[in-house]
Write an enzyme that holds these catalytic residues in place. Structure first.
Site, mmCIF file in Angstrom:
data_model
loop_
_atom_site.group_PDB
_atom_site.id
_atom_site.type_symbol
_atom_site.label_atom_id
_atom_site.label_comp_id
_atom_site.label_asym_id
_atom_site.label_seq_id
_atom_site.Cartn_x
_atom_site.Cartn_y
_atom_site.Cartn_z
ATOM 1 N N GLU A 69 0.666 -1.388 -0.068
ATOM 2 C CA GLU A 69 0.016 0.049 0.093
ATOM 3 C C GLU A 69 1.106 1.181 -0.048
ATOM 4 O OE1 GLU A 69 -3.509 2.016 2.962
ATOM 5 O OE2 GLU A 69 -2.418 0.318 3.635
ATOM 6 N N LYS B 191 -9.606 2.831 -1.717
ATOM 7 C CA LYS B 191 -9.581 2.021 -0.512
ATOM 8 C C LYS B 191 -10.986 2.523 0.119
ATOM 9 C CE LYS B 191 -7.004 1.133 3.821
ATOM 10 N NZ LYS B 191 -5.800 1.591 4.421
ATOM 11 N N CYS C 11 -5.495 -3.059 2.693
ATOM 12 C CA CYS C 11 -5.123 -3.256 4.209
ATOM 13 C C CYS C 11 -6.310 -3.423 5.053
ATOM 14 C CB CYS C 11 -4.289 -1.924 4.326
ATOM 15 S SG CYS C 11 -3.087 -1.952 5.928
#
Length: 268
Positions: free
Chosen positions: A44, A114, A146
């Site tokens: 990320e 995200k 994540c």
């Protein structure tokens, strides 16, 4: 395609130094090419480092930005698919934590923003509003980033959207190493789907990034576990396997019982 070679680049980016990080990306992709890899995955926000929020005006790029175009050229010249994380500049002053999937001809196949922002990320970034499953010759790839891993609804949604493999770019830090190890195996097992998760190493201020990148098959078996070792490693990943018909979790769902999951009065 029954199996693919997947490379994980578990490395330490240099904060706010895109030139250095691009050189690391190039070196890792060249190593993956030597290992006859089909797909390489980076962590990320690897392009810039994680704690980049105060410099987003300088560091964020659009999907046709110079750094992304450089990675496209590398994908084509080395005949590699890649998934990597970067800060994406949207319209106006809007920025996203994004992951891009580029094919072995240098074409951008898809982009994921995200959806579940962690802690201080909410000060600098906007949440994405869509899940993404991207068709490729390797199968349909579902992208996650994540903190998304900690919400089982995300992986299940991608599975229901037709994903054949989940690819997760990570910047996970202490004390959450065990969380992600357990969640990654759980997402693979409960959805009967392979999971590829690439985390980073290194320190930024008080954040200690903990590695533990994994390649898991659809049973949750570890095909590659990098622990806290810096490096570039490749695993052979079966994209399908004979599953236990007594389980068949997706088929056996009781959808009529799950409305509480989206009922706003139960959000707190």
């Amino acid at each position: 395609m029954d199996k693919i070679n997947v490379t994980l680049a578990q490395m330490t980016p240099k904060l706010k130094d895109k030139s250095y990080n691009l050189s690391q990306i190039k070196n890792a992709m060249e190593e993956a090419n030597k290992n006859q890899s089909d797909l390489i995955v980076f962590p990320e926000l690897f392009l810039t480092g994680y704690s980049v929020g105060d410099k987003l005006n300088e560091q964020a790029e659009k999907v046709d930005g110079p750094s992304i175009n450089e990675i496209k050229k590398l994908c084509k010249s080395l005949s590699l698919y890649t998934v990597f994380g970067f800060p994406e500049s949207g319209d106006g002053e809007t920025n996203f934590i994004s992951s891009a999937l580029i094919d072995n001809q240098g074409e951008l196949l898809g982009l994921y923003r995200k959806t579940h922002l962690f802690d201080q990320e909410q000060k600098f970034f906007e949440s994405g509003s869509n899940f993404e499953v991207i068709p490729t010759p390797m199968g349909n790839i579902g992208l996650m980033i994540c903190f998304d891993l900690e919400f089982p609804e995300v992986a299940r949604s991608l599975k229901l959207m037709g994903a054949d493999i989940l690819v997760i770019v990570n910047a996970n830090m202490d004390p959450y190493k065990e969380h992600h190890y357990i969640y990654a195996k759980s997402r693979a097992m409960e959805n009967e789907i392979p999971v590829v998760i690439c985390n980073r190493l290194g320190q930024e201020d008080d954040l200690n990034f903990c590695g533990d990148s994994l390649v898991l098959d659809s049973w949750g078996n570890e095909l590659l576990s990098m622990k806290d070792s810096e490096g570039i490693e490749t695993a052979k990943l079966p994209l399908s396997s004979v599953m236990d018909s007594k389980m068949d979790y997706v088929f056996r769902r009781k959808e009529d019982l799950y409305s509480i999951l989206t009922d706003s009065q139960h959000r707190e």
